[in-house]
Design a protein around this motif. Structure first.
Motif, PDB file in Angstrom:
ATOM      1  N   PRO A 159       8.957   1.466   6.725  1.00  0.00           N
ATOM      2  CA  PRO A 159       9.422   2.395   7.754  1.00  0.00           C
ATOM      3  C   PRO A 159       8.509   2.392   8.981  1.00  0.00           C
ATOM      4  CG  PRO A 159       9.268   3.482   5.613  1.00  0.00           C
ATOM      5  CD  PRO A 159       8.619   2.151   5.467  1.00  0.00           C
ATOM      6  N   ASN A 197      10.703  12.886   0.149  1.00  0.00           N
ATOM      7  CA  ASN A 197      11.213  13.462   1.403  1.00  0.00           C
ATOM      8  C   ASN A 197      11.004  14.978   1.443  1.00  0.00           C
ATOM      9  OD1 ASN A 197      12.167  10.903   1.921  1.00  0.00           O
ATOM     10  ND2 ASN A 197      14.307  11.361   1.477  1.00  0.00           N
ATOM     11  N   GLY A 224      18.363   6.253  -4.552  1.00  0.00           N
ATOM     12  CA  GLY A 224      18.820   7.549  -4.047  1.00  0.00           C
ATOM     13  C   GLY A 224      17.830   8.153  -3.052  1.00  0.00           C
ATOM     14  N   SER A 265      16.817  -1.181  -1.250  1.00  0.00           N
ATOM     15  CA  SER A 265      17.922  -0.767  -0.395  1.00  0.00           C
ATOM     16  C   SER A 265      18.195   0.709  -0.669  1.00  0.00           C
ATOM     17  CB  SER A 265      19.141  -1.653  -0.688  1.00  0.00           C
ATOM     18  OG  SER A 265      20.207  -1.329   0.175  1.00  0.00           O
ATOM     19  N   THR A 285       0.833  -1.212   0.000  1.00  0.00           N
ATOM     20  CA  THR A 285       0.000   0.000   0.000  1.00  0.00           C
ATOM     21  C   THR A 285       0.866   1.260   0.000  1.00  0.00           C
ATOM     22  OG1 THR A 285      -0.079  -0.003   2.409  1.00  0.00           O
ATOM     23  CG2 THR A 285      -1.896  -1.118   1.272  1.00  0.00           C
TER      24      THR A 285
HETATM   25  N1  LIG Z   1      13.374   8.033   2.114  1.00  0.00           N
HETATM   26  C1  LIG Z   1      14.432   7.815   1.363  1.00  0.00           C
HETATM   27  O1  LIG Z   1      15.075   8.756   0.871  1.00  0.00           O
HETATM   28  C2  LIG Z   1      14.890   6.402   1.104  1.00  0.00           C
HETATM   29  C3  LIG Z   1      15.943   6.166   0.230  1.00  0.00           C
HETATM   30  C4  LIG Z   1      16.332   4.839  -0.038  1.00  0.00           C
HETATM   31  C5  LIG Z   1      15.664   3.789   0.576  1.00  0.00           C
HETATM   32  N2  LIG Z   1      14.644   4.057   1.434  1.00  0.00           N
HETATM   33  C6  LIG Z   1      13.954   2.920   2.052  1.00  0.00           C
HETATM   34  O2  LIG Z   1      12.703   2.783   1.416  1.00  0.00           O
HETATM   35  C7  LIG Z   1      11.817   2.086   2.287  1.00  0.00           C
HETATM   36  C8  LIG Z   1      10.468   2.754   2.278  1.00  0.00           C
HETATM   37  O3  LIG Z   1       9.846   2.529   1.027  1.00  0.00           O
HETATM   38  P1  LIG Z   1       8.380   3.109   0.711  1.00  0.00           P
HETATM   39  O4  LIG Z   1       8.455   4.597   0.722  1.00  0.00           O
HETATM   40  O5  LIG Z   1       7.887   2.431  -0.497  1.00  0.00           O
HETATM   41  O6  LIG Z   1       7.566   2.630   1.984  1.00  0.00           O
HETATM   42  P2  LIG Z   1       6.273   3.313   2.631  1.00  0.00           P
HETATM   43  O7  LIG Z   1       5.386   3.789   1.536  1.00  0.00           O
HETATM   44  O8  LIG Z   1       6.666   4.308   3.650  1.00  0.00           O
HETATM   45  O9  LIG Z   1       5.642   2.089   3.426  1.00  0.00           O
HETATM   46  C9  LIG Z   1       5.262   0.924   2.784  1.00  0.00           C
HETATM   47  C10 LIG Z   1       4.104   0.240   3.465  1.00  0.00           C
HETATM   48  O10 LIG Z   1       4.572  -0.589   4.514  1.00  0.00           O
HETATM   49  C11 LIG Z   1       3.440  -0.939   5.289  1.00  0.00           C
HETATM   50  N3  LIG Z   1       3.888  -1.221   6.654  1.00  0.00           N
HETATM   51  C12 LIG Z   1       4.298  -0.360   7.606  1.00  0.00           C
HETATM   52  N4  LIG Z   1       4.700  -1.015   8.704  1.00  0.00           N
HETATM   53  C13 LIG Z   1       4.546  -2.337   8.441  1.00  0.00           C
HETATM   54  C14 LIG Z   1       4.794  -3.518   9.156  1.00  0.00           C
HETATM   55  N5  LIG Z   1       5.283  -3.505  10.406  1.00  0.00           N
HETATM   56  N6  LIG Z   1       4.521  -4.700   8.555  1.00  0.00           N
HETATM   57  C15 LIG Z   1       4.025  -4.754   7.305  1.00  0.00           C
HETATM   58  N7  LIG Z   1       3.774  -3.661   6.557  1.00  0.00           N
HETATM   59  C16 LIG Z   1       4.024  -2.465   7.126  1.00  0.00           C
HETATM   60  C17 LIG Z   1       2.485   0.232   5.228  1.00  0.00           C
HETATM   61  O11 LIG Z   1       1.241  -0.267   4.808  1.00  0.00           O
HETATM   62  P3  LIG Z   1       0.056  -0.649   5.820  1.00  0.00           P
HETATM   63  O12 LIG Z   1      -0.001   0.471   6.815  1.00  0.00           O
HETATM   64  O13 LIG Z   1      -1.106  -0.704   4.891  1.00  0.00           O
HETATM   65  O14 LIG Z   1       0.431  -1.952   6.422  1.00  0.00           O
HETATM   66  C18 LIG Z   1       3.072   1.107   4.108  1.00  0.00           C
HETATM   67  O15 LIG Z   1       2.117   1.488   3.143  1.00  0.00           O
HETATM   68  C19 LIG Z   1      12.493   2.053   3.653  1.00  0.00           C
HETATM   69  O16 LIG Z   1      13.033   0.787   3.899  1.00  0.00           O
HETATM   70  C20 LIG Z   1      13.595   3.093   3.511  1.00  0.00           C
HETATM   71  O17 LIG Z   1      14.688   2.829   4.348  1.00  0.00           O
HETATM   72  C21 LIG Z   1      14.239   5.314   1.695  1.00  0.00           C
END
Ligand SMILES: NC(=O)c1ccc[n+]([C@@H]2O[C@H](COP(=O)([O-])OP(=O)(O)OC[C@H]3O[C@@H](n4cnc5c(N)ncnc54)[C@H](OP(=O)(O)O)[C@@H]3O)[C@@H](O)[C@H]2O)c1
Length: 340
Positions: A113, A189, A184, A147, A48
């Motif tokens: 996250p 953000n 990246g 990653s 999601t």
């Molecule tokens: N921000 C950056 O600049 C950056 C850069 C590189 C890598 N990253 C990595 O990218 C990742 C985030 O990716 P994203 O933005 O696609 O994620 P996201 O949209 O923040 O979250 C993905 C989904 O994970 C679900 N979730 C949350 N906690 C959970 C749990 N305990 N168990 C199962 N599902 C869970 C949530 O859905 P529900 O609430 O519906 O369960 C949410 O919709 C992180 O690992 C981060 O370290 C981030």
């Protein structure tokens, strides 16, 4: 023990899989219905979310079978309507993930996250252990793993240490072919800057104004992950950087946002960590998460955390900062202004 079989159709030819005879025989022994169910199934963690939703939708659009993992049935409903199987599981639950992965051809794995966790690093390792155990026990053959740039470093990169460890923990699982997408800095953000601009009249953060960042829109990560899952042409453990359309600085982010929202002089102000931590915790981050974020910012500012690959067509993705600002930032800014 990993199950010693695969149902990948292109493994059935000797030239693709020299050791594939036994596997082909094993597949033929399976009932036709089991083959049909297993051959084309992909599991998407975080379905999601920003990247997972795009992965799931791209696979569904190609007519693939998708098991969409999340914690909330309501949030998964949209994907269910598009043909996905909704699967409720917490990413720290190895048993539930093993069930989710069973029968899958490939998985999209990530650490969802949890910015409010009292100990974010501890939470990340619980997810890492659960993902690695589920990949091992289910015998899934392919994993595309989200990653980050900086995941080559074992320390001092804040939350990215968790991704370094995720790569290593999946790396220790024999038999699975894993592609680590080292993305990246997410363009998403910048979205909290909507509130910063409305409250303070400028863009603000811990990063140097002149620091070039490989900034990427999450939809491009989702698209790259879906493509990698469909191709499944990686063997062993591989990394691939995703660097966005071009490097951009926060000074340029402010200029681009300013031009798009009718504030041409919009400036970027770098703030010291001590001043930022209370603001981050006010936004809902635990003290642990705020500390990790500030540690990562230091590593970015110093150049300790940076892309390793020279920019190339393979690691460059289509969405520009200008497109992201027009399609995501401006609507968020106008929406908030209208609600104020
Ligand atoms: N921000 C950056 O600049 C950056 C850069 C590189 C890598 N990253 C990595 O990218 C990742 C985030 O990716 P994203 O933005 O696609 O994620 P996201 O949209 O923040 O979250 C993905 C989904 O994970 C679900 N979730 C949350 N906690 C959970 C749990 N305990 N168990 C199962 N599902 C869970 C949530 O859905 P529900 O609430 O519906 O369960 C949410 O919709 C992180 O690992 C981060 O370290 C981030």
């Amino acid at each position: 023990m990993r199950p010693n079989y695969t149902t990948r159709p292109f493994f059935h030819t000797p030239q693709c899989n020299p050791g594939g005879r036994a596997e082909s025989i094993r597949v033929r022994e399976k009932p036709a219905e089991a083959i049909r169910l297993e051959e084309f199934m992909y599991v998407v963690i975080g379905a999601t979310g920003n990247t997972g939703r795009v992965v799931a939708e791209k696979l569904l659009a190609k007519g693939e079978k998708v098991r969409a993992v999340g914690r909330d049935a309501k949030r998964l409903e949209l994907l269910k309507q598009k043909g996905a199987e909704a699967f409720l599981a917490d990413a720290t639950d190895a048993g539930a993930l093993t069930k989710a992965f069973s029968g899958a051809k490939a998985v999209y794995a990530m650490i969802p996250p949890n910015i409010s966790a009292p100990n974010v690093r501890d939470y990340q390792e619980r997810v890492n252990d659960a993902l690695a155990a589920a990949i091992e026990k289910s015998g899934v053959q392919y994993a595309v793993v989200l990653s980050s740039i900086g995941a080559d470093k074992p320390d001092k990169t804040g939350p990215v240490v968790g991704l370094h460890n995720l790569e290593n923990k999946i790396g220790a699982v024999g038999g699975v072919n894993a592609l680590y997408l080292r993305a990246g800095y997410f363009m998403e953000n910048t979205l909290p800057q909507v509130g910063v601009i409305q409250s303070f009249g400028n863009v603000a953060g811990p990063l140097r104004p002149d620091l070039p960042l490989a900034m990427i829109a999450t939809r491009d990560i989702g698209a790259a992950a879906a493509e990698a899952l469909l191709k499944a042409d990686f063997q062993g453990k591989r990394t691939r950087e995703l660097q966005g359309a071009r490097d951009v600085t926060y000074a340029e982010v402010a200029k681009t946002i300013g031009a798009a929202i009718g504030k041409p002089g919009l400036a970027y102000v770098q703030l010291p960590a001590a001043q930022l931590k209370p603001a981050l915790t006010k936004m809902g981050m635990s003290s642990s998460m705020a500390d990790l974020l500030l540690e990562m910012s230091e590593s970015l500012n110093s150049g300790y955390m940076k892309p390793l690959e020279p920019r190339s067509p393979q690691n460059t993705t289509p969405t520009t900062l200008e497109t992201f600002v027009a399609e995501y930032f401006v609507p968020a800014f106008r929406g908030k202004a209208a609600r104020a």
